[in-house]
Design an enzyme around this catalytic site. Structure first.
Site, PDB file in Angstrom:
ATOM      1  N   ARG A 119      46.741  41.282  40.470  1.00 21.69           N
ATOM      2  CA  ARG A 119      47.919  42.092  40.882  1.00 21.69           C
ATOM      3  C   ARG A 119      48.923  41.464  41.970  1.00 21.69           C
ATOM      4  O   ARG A 119      49.851  41.448  41.829  1.00 21.69           O
ATOM      5  CB  ARG A 119      47.830  43.731  41.202  1.00 21.69           C
ATOM      6  CG  ARG A 119      48.723  44.680  41.320  1.00 21.69           C
ATOM      7  CD  ARG A 119      48.262  45.969  42.034  1.00 21.69           C
ATOM      8  NE  ARG A 119      49.456  47.048  41.881  1.00 21.69           N
ATOM      9  CZ  ARG A 119      49.905  47.357  43.019  1.00 21.69           C
ATOM     10  NH1 ARG A 119      49.858  46.887  44.297  1.00 21.69           N
ATOM     11  NH2 ARG A 119      50.881  48.474  43.018  1.00 21.69           N
TER      12      ARG A 119
ATOM     13  N   GLN B 190      50.594  48.279  50.993  1.00 25.41           N
ATOM     14  CA  GLN B 190      51.327  47.163  51.663  1.00 25.41           C
ATOM     15  C   GLN B 190      52.512  47.575  52.736  1.00 25.41           C
ATOM     16  O   GLN B 190      53.290  48.544  52.261  1.00 25.41           O
ATOM     17  CB  GLN B 190      52.212  46.435  50.468  1.00 25.41           C
ATOM     18  CG  GLN B 190      52.246  45.067  50.906  1.00 25.41           C
ATOM     19  CD  GLN B 190      52.745  43.804  49.687  1.00 25.41           C
ATOM     20  OE1 GLN B 190      52.251  44.548  48.630  1.00 25.41           O
ATOM     21  NE2 GLN B 190      53.159  42.821  49.974  1.00 25.41           N
TER      22      GLN B 190
ATOM     23  N   SER C 163      50.888  53.317  46.242  1.00 29.11           N
ATOM     24  CA  SER C 163      50.966  51.952  45.704  1.00 29.11           C
ATOM     25  C   SER C 163      49.625  51.221  45.626  1.00 29.11           C
ATOM     26  O   SER C 163      48.732  51.661  44.948  1.00 29.11           O
ATOM     27  CB  SER C 163      51.916  51.015  46.458  1.00 29.11           C
ATOM     28  OG  SER C 163      52.418  50.007  45.315  1.00 29.11           O
ATOM     29  N   LEU C 164      49.429  50.128  46.397  1.00 25.97           N
ATOM     30  CA  LEU C 164      48.167  49.490  46.498  1.00 25.97           C
ATOM     31  C   LEU C 164      47.029  50.419  46.886  1.00 25.97           C
ATOM     32  O   LEU C 164      45.936  50.291  46.240  1.00 25.97           O
ATOM     33  CB  LEU C 164      48.180  48.191  47.302  1.00 25.97           C
ATOM     34  CG  LEU C 164      46.699  47.787  47.581  1.00 25.97           C
ATOM     35  CD1 LEU C 164      46.377  46.664  46.628  1.00 25.97           C
ATOM     36  CD2 LEU C 164      46.554  47.048  49.210  1.00 25.97           C
TER      37      LEU C 164
ATOM     38  N   GLN D 164      52.134  51.410  37.047  1.00 25.04           N
ATOM     39  CA  GLN D 164      52.640  51.609  38.465  1.00 25.04           C
ATOM     40  C   GLN D 164      53.201  50.550  39.089  1.00 25.04           C
ATOM     41  O   GLN D 164      53.968  50.600  39.987  1.00 25.04           O
ATOM     42  CB  GLN D 164      51.111  51.604  39.035  1.00 25.04           C
ATOM     43  CG  GLN D 164      51.280  52.086  40.670  1.00 25.04           C
ATOM     44  CD  GLN D 164      50.242  51.457  41.538  1.00 25.04           C
ATOM     45  OE1 GLN D 164      49.924  50.368  41.642  1.00 25.04           O
ATOM     46  NE2 GLN D 164      49.419  52.423  42.336  1.00 25.04           N
TER      47      GLN D 164
ATOM     48  N   HIS E 262      58.213  47.820  42.291  1.00 23.53           N
ATOM     49  CA  HIS E 262      58.171  49.157  41.541  1.00 23.53           C
ATOM     50  C   HIS E 262      59.463  49.484  40.877  1.00 23.53           C
ATOM     51  O   HIS E 262      60.143  50.487  40.765  1.00 23.53           O
ATOM     52  CB  HIS E 262      57.931  50.492  42.676  1.00 23.53           C
ATOM     53  CG  HIS E 262      56.654  50.269  42.988  1.00 23.53           C
ATOM     54  ND1 HIS E 262      55.386  50.422  42.441  1.00 23.53           N
ATOM     55  CD2 HIS E 262      56.189  49.878  44.326  1.00 23.53           C
ATOM     56  CE1 HIS E 262      54.314  50.475  43.239  1.00 23.53           C
ATOM     57  NE2 HIS E 262      54.864  50.086  44.276  1.00 23.53           N
TER      58      HIS E 262
END
Length: 768
Positions: free
Chosen positions: A112, A9, A87-88, A240, A192
């Protein structure tokens, strides 16, 4: 060796994927079916401006990254040796490693994104030019306990995460320490970080619906900076969400595997730039580094075993309460009368995944109906909301009219306030929501939360509906036979909200006394009636600081309800002049005065004292009412003082106005007043209570000293807590952000207190 890395992202941009969708038309159609909208239109045109919203961004990036990868390997006719994603982007790495197929990955990413988009009130910021260790030191030294590093992007570039207010304030700390830049990011949540715990828990449950294959290509995890194994896929995907992205460590690990070429697969070159920076500023993580990491992990694990399990805002209170009302926290806002708990307030709470009750007291049916329409239009996706129902002993028809409105418009949650006994309209509402489901269990669709401060009132709500009222409603065909039969098997309330020293109708109770007594009473009646579901007990009154929230939950509250603190917010439906006054008060700046709607009964409400004469004047009127049987009996000096100073109008003018109103709406009141001079005096005096409320709501400058403002000392405590922060000014206060801040900081306080108690209870030499 070849390593493909996938961006996350922040790399999205309008027009991304142009030319790819025609190459993968079947997968594009599959994505449209899963998502319920055109993924191609979102990525290429973004006509609705959704591409920057988390729940849209994540599926869009996943699809574009996936198509870019599939086209790449088709051209190369080979796969990479390693894959990783930021991340993603890690989901694309797992797709490349054939842990799941394209559709499964999209379903995971869609869920998510939805869960993460619900996390409001948080923020993130990039700190550039300081090492991660220096950033951690600065957070520690400045007691920024709610902030933490969320992304270790490069040795001198990290991203911190936490409550938005703290993120906004922290920039000066890092700039003073020599940071080249401090850049707040355009995100809605503290991603996060610990504040995503609720999303993590929900996502972990969702992941249990899926089976995963072992990776066919090594995938480097953001959480561990080591390759995934088949056994830890589900746990790492959930973790995560709350753990920092260890991108620097991931790249150092890959560099330590030998000579490797990195290629960024997806829109932009953000990761390419970070990898170049890491190569310049850090060494490959070889065996020595791995050994150091293992030792640190052992130390960290040993310390973790010494402390209590982590308490989060989402873990406080009753899980059943949160599920029943579809809310993130066991936290609601109460229905302050005359729409002070406004429709805007209720909507803001609902959109934040929380619940507020609209304040119907003192409003006419048209105003209430308009509010219902507005709330239902704005919260059309099933977000929680409720409506207050204020007891009206003087004019019981008002209750009936209000309940009929609720039934007509499908209102599912009602906050019953100021009741001293169970009334027919309330019973009608409760019972018309009863039925049996397909399994034969009792289904309750009309939930009642009763605000109580006296055991006998609590007993009434903990008991089934009074039999004589049920019989009467059945005879009048207002309920069905099945509903009448089921009435004996459920209590009148799903939840008791124990109201201590609040700004509403109160018996000036003490929470430490009331809560245990009410819970024992609940347990006694649960044992007597054998209800299938436990009645929950919550706390209200005096809750304006994290310490008060902590105390409520320590007392055993299943949920908490706030009131006074919400009256001094942007969303509150009162005047700016009132908010200016409220912003200045301390804990001693309230007093008790007669309740206008229960004037003759002597019921009390707590009101603002600082800067106004209302409490003294209101109490004077009640003393005169008790002492005399008519206006004529009052001595001339006192009558003159009241008419000229308090009312600024004559008794005759006031009665004329009152008579016109009551003759139209409640003629029986005027008939009674014409027969009984004491009742006439009560109506004239009650005019003052309506008038002073109107003065406050409108912000009239002419009679500011007569403002009637219901308020408890919780607001004074809140004011002292936020002094010196942006929340000191009411124009920066929003109800959902207050809820977030109170709950998050209460959870942190509980963690600190438990750890402190645990350490103090350990003797020297005792194993811990």
């Amino acid at each position: 060796m070849a390593t493909f890395v996938f961006p996350g992202q922040g790399s999205q941009k309008k027009g991304m994927g142009d030319g790819l969708f025609n190459d993968f038309r079947e997968l594009t159609s599959q994505a449209d079916t899963v998502l319920g909208y055109s993924i191609e239109e979102l990525c290429i045109q973004d006509a609705g401006g959704h591409l920057g919203q988390t729940d849209y961004t994540q599926p869009a990036l996943y699809v574009v990254n996936a198509f870019t990868y599939l086209k790449k390997i088709a051209l190369l006719s080979r796969k990479p040796d390693f894959v990783a994603g930021h991340s993603l982007g890690e989901y694309n790495a797992l797709l490349a490693a054939e842990v799941f197929d394209f559709e499964t990955g999209l379903r995971l990413v869609k869920k998510r994104g939805e869960l993460m988009s619900r996390a409001l009130g948080g923020g993130m910021a990039a700190v550039i030019g300081l090492t991660d260790k220096r950033v951690e030191e600065l957070l520690r030294e400045n007691h920024c306990d709610t902030l933490a590093i969320a992304n270790y992007n490069a040795p001198s570039q990290v991203v911190i995460s936490g409550p938005k207010a703290e993120i906004d304030q922290a920039g000066s700390i890092f700039e003073a320490a020599g940071a080249r830049a401090y850049i707040p990011l355009r995100v809605s949540g503290a991603f996060h970080s610990q504040f995503m715990e609720e999303a993590r828990e929900n996502f972990f449950s969702f992941l249990e619906e899926f089976e995963f294959s072992g990776p066919k290509i090594p995938v480097i995890s953001n959480v561990t900076a080591r390759p995934y194994t088949k056994e830890d896929i589900r746990q790492l995907l959930a973790d995560q969400i709350t753990h920092p992205v260890k991108w620097t460590a991931c790249i150092r690990y890959l560099l330590g595997q030998g000579e490797t070429e990195f290629e960024e697969i997806g829109p932009g070159t953000v990761l390419t730039g970070l990898i170049q920076q890491i190569k310049k500023e850090a060494q490959p993580l070889g065996e020595a580094g791995q050994q150091e990491r293992r030792e640190k992990q052992k130390t960290k694990q040993a310390r973790a075993e010494e402390v209590w399990p982590k308490i989060t805002a989402a873990s406080l209170g009753s899980e059943e309460f949160k599920q029943d009302y579809n809310v993130r926290y066991a936290y609601v806002t109460g229905g302050m009368y005359r729409g002070i708990a406004s429709k805007e307030l209720v909507v803001r709470m609902g959109k934040a995944g929380l619940m507020g009750y609209f304040g119907t007291g003192g409003l006419d049916p048209g105003q209430i109906e308009a509010a219902i329409h507005y709330i239902q239009r704005e919260l059309k996706d099933g977000q929680a909301y409720g409506m207050n129902l204020l007891s009206n002993i003087i004019n019981p028809n008002v209750e009936e009219e209000t309940i009929d409105l609720f039934l007509r418009h499908g209102v599912k949650n009602v906050e019953a306030a100021a009741f001293m006994q169970i009334t027919p309209p309330l019973v009608k509402y409760r019972l018309k929501g009863l039925s049996r489901d397909a399994g034969g269990n009792i289904a309750i669709t009309h939930r009642v939360q009763a605000k109580v401060s006296r055991p006998e009132v609590a007993r009434a709500f903990l008991s089934p509906a009074p039999e004589h009222i049920v019989r009467k409603l059945l005879a009048e065909n207002k309920i069905t036979r099945e509903q009448a039969d089921l009435s004996t098997k459920v209590p009148m309330a799903d939840d008791l909200c124990v109201e201590a020293d609040s700004g509403g109708h109160t018996d000036q109770g003490v929470a430490y006394v009331l809560m245990p007594a009410m819970m024992r009473l609940r347990d006694e009646l649960m044992d007597t009636y054998k209800y299938p579901r436990r009645v929950r007990v919550g706390a209200a009154g005096g809750i304006g600081t994290p310490e008060a929230v902590m105390a409520a939950f320590m007392l055993g509250a299943d949920f908490i309800l706030t009131g006074s603190v919400n009256q001094c917010t942007v969303e509150a439906g009162t005047s700016g002049a009132v908010k200016d006054l409220l912003q200045q008060i301390n804990v001693q700046d309230t007093d008790y005065a007669p309740a206008g709607d229960m004037f003759e009964l002597g019921a009390k409400v707590q009101v603002l004292k600082k800067g106004v004469f209302f409490p003294a004047r209101a109490n004077k009127l009640y003393e005169l009412y008790r002492q005399y049987n008519s206006l004529d009996e009052i001595d001339e000096k006192t009558k003159k003082q009241i008419q000229e100073k308090y009312f600024q109008r004559s008794f005759e003018d006031i009665y004329k106005e009152t008579k016109a109103y009551f003759s139209q709406h409640y003629p029986q009141e005027i008939e009674k007043a014409e027969r009984n001079p004491k009742h006439k005096m009560a109506l004239v005096f009650r005019w003052y209570f309506g008038h002073t409320t109107h003065l406050a709501l409108s912000g009239s400058e002419e009679q500011k000293v007569d403002y009637q403002v219901h308020c408890g000392p919780a607001l004074g405590a809140f004011n002292q807590w936020v002094k010196g922060t942006p929340l000191e000014n009411w124009s920066n206060r929003h109800v959902d952000e207050i809820a977030e801040k109170l709950m998050q900081e209460a959870a942190e306080l509980l963690n600190h207190r438990f750890q402190s108690l645990f350490k103090r209870s350990s003797y020297p030499g005792e194993a811990r």
